[in-house]
Design a protein around this motif. Sequence first.
Motif, short mmCIF file in Angstrom:
data_model
loop_
_atom_site.label_atom_id
_atom_site.label_comp_id
_atom_site.label_asym_id
_atom_site.label_seq_id
_atom_site.Cartn_x
_atom_site.Cartn_y
_atom_site.Cartn_z
N VAL A 165 -11.30 3.61 -4.94
CA VAL A 165 -12.00 4.67 -4.23
C VAL A 165 -13.30 4.09 -3.68
O VAL A 165 -14.12 3.55 -4.43
N LEU A 197 -6.85 -5.58 -4.25
CA LEU A 197 -7.82 -4.51 -4.01
C LEU A 197 -9.14 -5.09 -3.53
O LEU A 197 -9.76 -4.56 -2.60
N HIS A 240 -9.61 6.43 -0.15
CA HIS A 240 -8.74 6.32 -1.32
C HIS A 240 -7.61 5.34 -1.00
O HIS A 240 -7.08 5.35 0.10
N MET A 243 -4.12 3.20 -2.90
CA MET A 243 -3.23 2.88 -4.01
C MET A 243 -2.35 1.72 -3.58
O MET A 243 -1.67 1.80 -2.55
N TYR A 302 -10.47 2.26 -9.70
CA TYR A 302 -10.36 3.49 -10.48
C TYR A 302 -9.40 3.34 -11.64
O TYR A 302 -9.67 3.78 -12.75
N GLU A 303 -8.24 2.74 -11.38
CA GLU A 303 -7.25 2.59 -12.46
C GLU A 303 -6.32 1.43 -12.14
O GLU A 303 -5.95 1.21 -11.00
N PHE A 305 -4.83 12.77 -2.77
CA PHE A 305 -5.31 11.40 -2.95
C PHE A 305 -5.07 10.58 -1.68
O PHE A 305 -5.98 9.92 -1.17
N LEU A 306 -3.85 10.61 -1.19
CA LEU A 306 -3.50 9.80 -0.02
C LEU A 306 -4.22 10.24 1.24
O LEU A 306 -4.51 9.41 2.10
N MET A 310 0.32 -0.90 -10.62
CA MET A 310 -0.45 -0.21 -9.58
C MET A 310 -1.93 -0.37 -9.84
O MET A 310 -2.36 -0.58 -10.96
N LEU A 333 4.32 7.50 -4.81
CA LEU A 333 3.52 7.77 -6.00
C LEU A 333 4.35 8.44 -7.08
O LEU A 333 4.23 8.10 -8.26
N SER A 375 -5.54 1.62 -8.22
CA SER A 375 -6.12 2.59 -7.28
C SER A 375 -7.59 2.26 -7.10
O SER A 375 -8.27 1.82 -8.03
N ARG A 422 0.84 -1.19 0.00
CA ARG A 422 0.00 0.00 0.00
C ARG A 422 0.88 1.25 0.00
O ARG A 422 1.82 1.35 0.79
#
Length: 136
Positions: free
Chosen positions: A55, A90, A37, A39, A69-70, A31-32, A51, A12, A53, A5
């Motif tokens: 949310v 995730l 949120h 990552m 998200y991505e 973001f963090l 990676m 990042l 991400s 994490r």
Amino acid sequence: MEIRRARGCAELVAAEGLFDGPAREDWARRFLDAPGHLMLIAYVGDVPVGMVSGVEMTHPDKGTEMCLYELSVDEAHRRRGIGRALTLALADEARARGCYGMWVGVDTDNGPALATYESAGAEDEGVFTMRGWALG
């Protein structure tokens, strides 16, 4: 390969080659710092190679779900299960946070992403369209 994490902006920024563009420290911090949120970064040695991400999204009549998200994997490290491992990590985090589900929006012609999500247990929920607003 190890998945960790991200907890700091430096992580990042070091992984910005996995993003669509350069990472900005102010956006990384925002973001963090935002509740919900997340990552996760995959490393081979000390090199970030992937990676994902996520949310959290909460609604009064539905509870909380995780939006993937991505997802990105460095081209030289693709087709080794890294994307699948990140997606499953995730999902594990979402489950641990009490999310009732997880979802992702993906272009219907993105074969590699569709294969990755299917290999991680995602099911096709039907036709999807997306509309957007440019606000800036």
